[in-house]
Scaffold this active site. Structure first.
Site, PDB file in Angstrom:
ATOM      1  N   SER A   1       0.813  -1.223   0.000  1.00  0.00           N
ATOM      2  CA  SER A   1       0.000   0.000   0.000  1.00  0.00           C
ATOM      3  C   SER A   1       0.840   1.265   0.000  1.00  0.00           C
ATOM      4  O   SER A   1       0.300   2.360   0.133  1.00  0.00           O
ATOM      5  CB  SER A   1      -0.924  -0.001   1.221  1.00  0.00           C
ATOM      6  OG  SER A   1      -0.144  -0.141   2.392  1.00  0.00           O
TER       7      SER A   1
ATOM      8  N   THR B   1      -1.625   3.513   4.678  1.00  0.00           N
ATOM      9  CA  THR B   1      -0.688   4.613   4.462  1.00  0.00           C
ATOM     10  C   THR B   1       0.333   4.585   5.575  1.00  0.00           C
ATOM     11  O   THR B   1      -0.023   4.256   6.708  1.00  0.00           O
ATOM     12  CB  THR B   1      -1.462   5.964   4.547  1.00  0.00           C
ATOM     13  OG1 THR B   1      -2.348   6.044   3.439  1.00  0.00           O
ATOM     14  CG2 THR B   1      -0.543   7.169   4.547  1.00  0.00           C
TER      15      THR B   1
ATOM     16  N   THR C   1       1.693   6.935   0.379  1.00  0.00           N
ATOM     17  CA  THR C   1       0.758   5.841   0.086  1.00  0.00           C
ATOM     18  C   THR C   1       0.647   5.589  -1.415  1.00  0.00           C
ATOM     19  O   THR C   1       0.958   6.485  -2.221  1.00  0.00           O
ATOM     20  CB  THR C   1      -0.652   6.193   0.634  1.00  0.00           C
ATOM     21  OG1 THR C   1      -1.517   5.059   0.521  1.00  0.00           O
ATOM     22  CG2 THR C   1      -1.287   7.358  -0.125  1.00  0.00           C
TER      23      THR C   1
ATOM     24  N   ARG D   1      -7.060   9.764  -9.352  1.00  0.00           N
ATOM     25  CA  ARG D   1      -7.744  10.024  -8.073  1.00  0.00           C
ATOM     26  C   ARG D   1      -6.750  10.582  -7.033  1.00  0.00           C
ATOM     27  O   ARG D   1      -5.651  10.085  -6.866  1.00  0.00           O
ATOM     28  CB  ARG D   1      -8.353   8.709  -7.576  1.00  0.00           C
ATOM     29  CG  ARG D   1      -8.933   8.762  -6.164  1.00  0.00           C
ATOM     30  CD  ARG D   1      -8.072   8.016  -5.183  1.00  0.00           C
ATOM     31  NE  ARG D   1      -8.754   7.792  -3.907  1.00  0.00           N
ATOM     32  CZ  ARG D   1      -8.135   7.434  -2.800  1.00  0.00           C
ATOM     33  NH1 ARG D   1      -6.834   7.260  -2.782  1.00  0.00           N
ATOM     34  NH2 ARG D   1      -8.800   7.247  -1.683  1.00  0.00           N
TER      35      ARG D   1
ATOM     36  N   THR E   1      -5.015   7.780   8.267  1.00  0.00           N
ATOM     37  CA  THR E   1      -5.048   6.659   7.332  1.00  0.00           C
ATOM     38  C   THR E   1      -6.466   6.098   7.322  1.00  0.00           C
ATOM     39  O   THR E   1      -7.174   6.173   8.321  1.00  0.00           O
ATOM     40  CB  THR E   1      -4.001   5.576   7.705  1.00  0.00           C
ATOM     41  OG1 THR E   1      -4.098   4.489   6.773  1.00  0.00           O
ATOM     42  CG2 THR E   1      -4.199   5.027   9.103  1.00  0.00           C
ATOM     43  N   GLY E   2      -6.860   5.582   6.179  1.00  0.00           N
ATOM     44  CA  GLY E   2      -8.215   5.055   6.061  1.00  0.00           C
ATOM     45  C   GLY E   2      -8.852   5.526   4.772  1.00  0.00           C
ATOM     46  O   GLY E   2      -8.148   5.902   3.827  1.00  0.00           O
TER      47      GLY E   2
HETATM   48  N1  ASP Z   1      -5.983   7.364   2.951  1.00  0.00           N
HETATM   49  C1  ASP Z   1      -5.415   6.578   1.892  1.00  0.00           C
HETATM   50  C2  ASP Z   1      -6.164   6.895   0.618  1.00  0.00           C
HETATM   51  O1  ASP Z   1      -7.379   6.993   0.663  1.00  0.00           O
HETATM   52  C3  ASP Z   1      -5.488   5.115   2.129  1.00  0.00           C
HETATM   53  C4  ASP Z   1      -5.215   4.648   3.535  1.00  0.00           C
HETATM   54  O2  ASP Z   1      -4.594   5.349   4.309  1.00  0.00           O
HETATM   55  O3  ASP Z   1      -5.636   3.561   3.896  1.00  0.00           O
HETATM   56  O4  ASP Z   1      -5.541   6.972  -0.408  1.00  0.00           O
END
Ligand code: ASP
Length: 325
Positions: free
Chosen positions: A80, A184, A202, A212, A235-236
């Protein structure tokens, strides 16, 4: 007594040489005892260890954050972030990163970068060598090449296989309707003397639509730092989290006197008023105060946040308390 000219010249020359050594080979070693590093996920442990090493060897907080995040970007087993990150829907690895200095209030961010495995290093150069803050896509790639980075294939056999599997699955999920894997590396540092810095990197959501951009590379969303209060990272589900300016929200709460944990909880409370899919999706944050106190929270127990902490010269991994059951 007047020193002979040749001795003065010798002292001047050796003094200059010593000073040059201190700046080129890094400043003299400093203790990392007061430094605290806080990173998302278990892969953050290795990033913290490297950051502490860089800092103890005389590097700045920004050096520590950059080099720490580089460890995860370089790791092909982390799918990731950086090299080996899962690609977009067209099979191209597209990276996002950002870094912020809490002292100067300067930030650098890079979006949709192809072919360069260390976007946080490109982001730092953007911050330090130009007057820009954010760069995306082809321009970001051209800037990276001008700065000396070498383009390379970022797909690994593993990530290519995963992408082909997704692509060849009839009626596979897409971002018109559904979402897939992500994470991330968010990293925060406090030097124990009042300075903070933040960074994150990330590959975003696997199989995302090309182009995107979500929270991670955006200042105030994926990361934010201000010596007067502290630093935060997220993160998320970044498509949703970006709409809440999560990191700025948290640091702003800390500026008002909230403990980092309280500030993280306040953010969750704020999101809980309107965010969709609260019990299903992943929304996680970390925060650090300039004095090294920390906070971490995840929205729900289905998607718990692991975080790595480096404090008092040693590392540990923890799970953040979920805000909802
Ligand atoms: N926030 C990151 C994104 O949406 C992904 C993650 O941190 O899980 O690209």
């Amino acid at each position: 007594m007047t020193e002979p000219l040749d001795r003065r010249a010798f002292l001047a020359a050796t003094g200059a040489a010593a000073a040059a050594l201190a700046t080129t080979a890094g400043a003299p070693a400093q203790s990392d005892a007061g430094a605290v590093f806080l990173s998302t996920w278990d892969f953050g442990a290795e990033a913290n260890r490297r950051a502490a090493e860089v800092f103890a060897a005389g590097g700045s907080l920004l050096d520590a954050i950059e080099k720490g995040v580089n460890v995860v970007e370089d790791d092909p087993n982390v799918t990731s972030v950086g090299y080996g990150g899962l690609p977009n829907s067209e099979g191209e690895v597209e990276l996002d990163a950002g870094i912020m200095d809490g002292t100067s209030h300067r930030a650098g961010s890079i979006c949709n970068l192809h072919k360069i495995k260390n976007p946080i290093s490109v982001a730092r150069l953007l911050m330090e060598k130009t007057l820009h803050t954010t760069m995306a896509g082809d321009g970001a790639l051209r800037f990276a090449i001008e700065m000396g980075f070498t383009p390379q294939q970022l797909l690994t056999p593993k990530s290519l296989t995963e992408w082909l599997k997704w692509k060849n699955t009839p009626n596979h999920s897409t971002f018109w309707i559904d979402r897939e894997h992500h994470d991330t590396i968010g990293m925060l540092g406090a030097d124990g003397k009042g300075k903070v810095a933040a960074g994150c990197s990330t590959s975003g959501l696997a199989w995302k639509l090309p182009g995107r951009v979500a929270d991670s590379p955006l200042v105030g969303c994926g990361y934010y730092a201000d010596d007067a209060a502290g630093a935060a990272s997220a993160t998320g589900n970044g498509d949703v989290m970006a709409n809440y300016c999560t990191s700025f929200f948290i640091v702003n709460r800390m500026a008002g006197g909230a403990h980092p944990q309280e500030a993280c909880n306040d953010l969750m409370r704020f999101m809980a008023r309107t965010a969709p899919q609260l019990h299903e999706d992943m929304y996680c944050v970390i925060a650090i105060a300039a004095n090294g106190e920390i906070g971490a929270a995840s929205m729900n127990s289905k998607q718990p946040l692991q975080y790595a902490l480096w404090k008092n010269g040693s590392g540990s991994i923890h799970t953040a308390p979920p805000f909802l059951g």
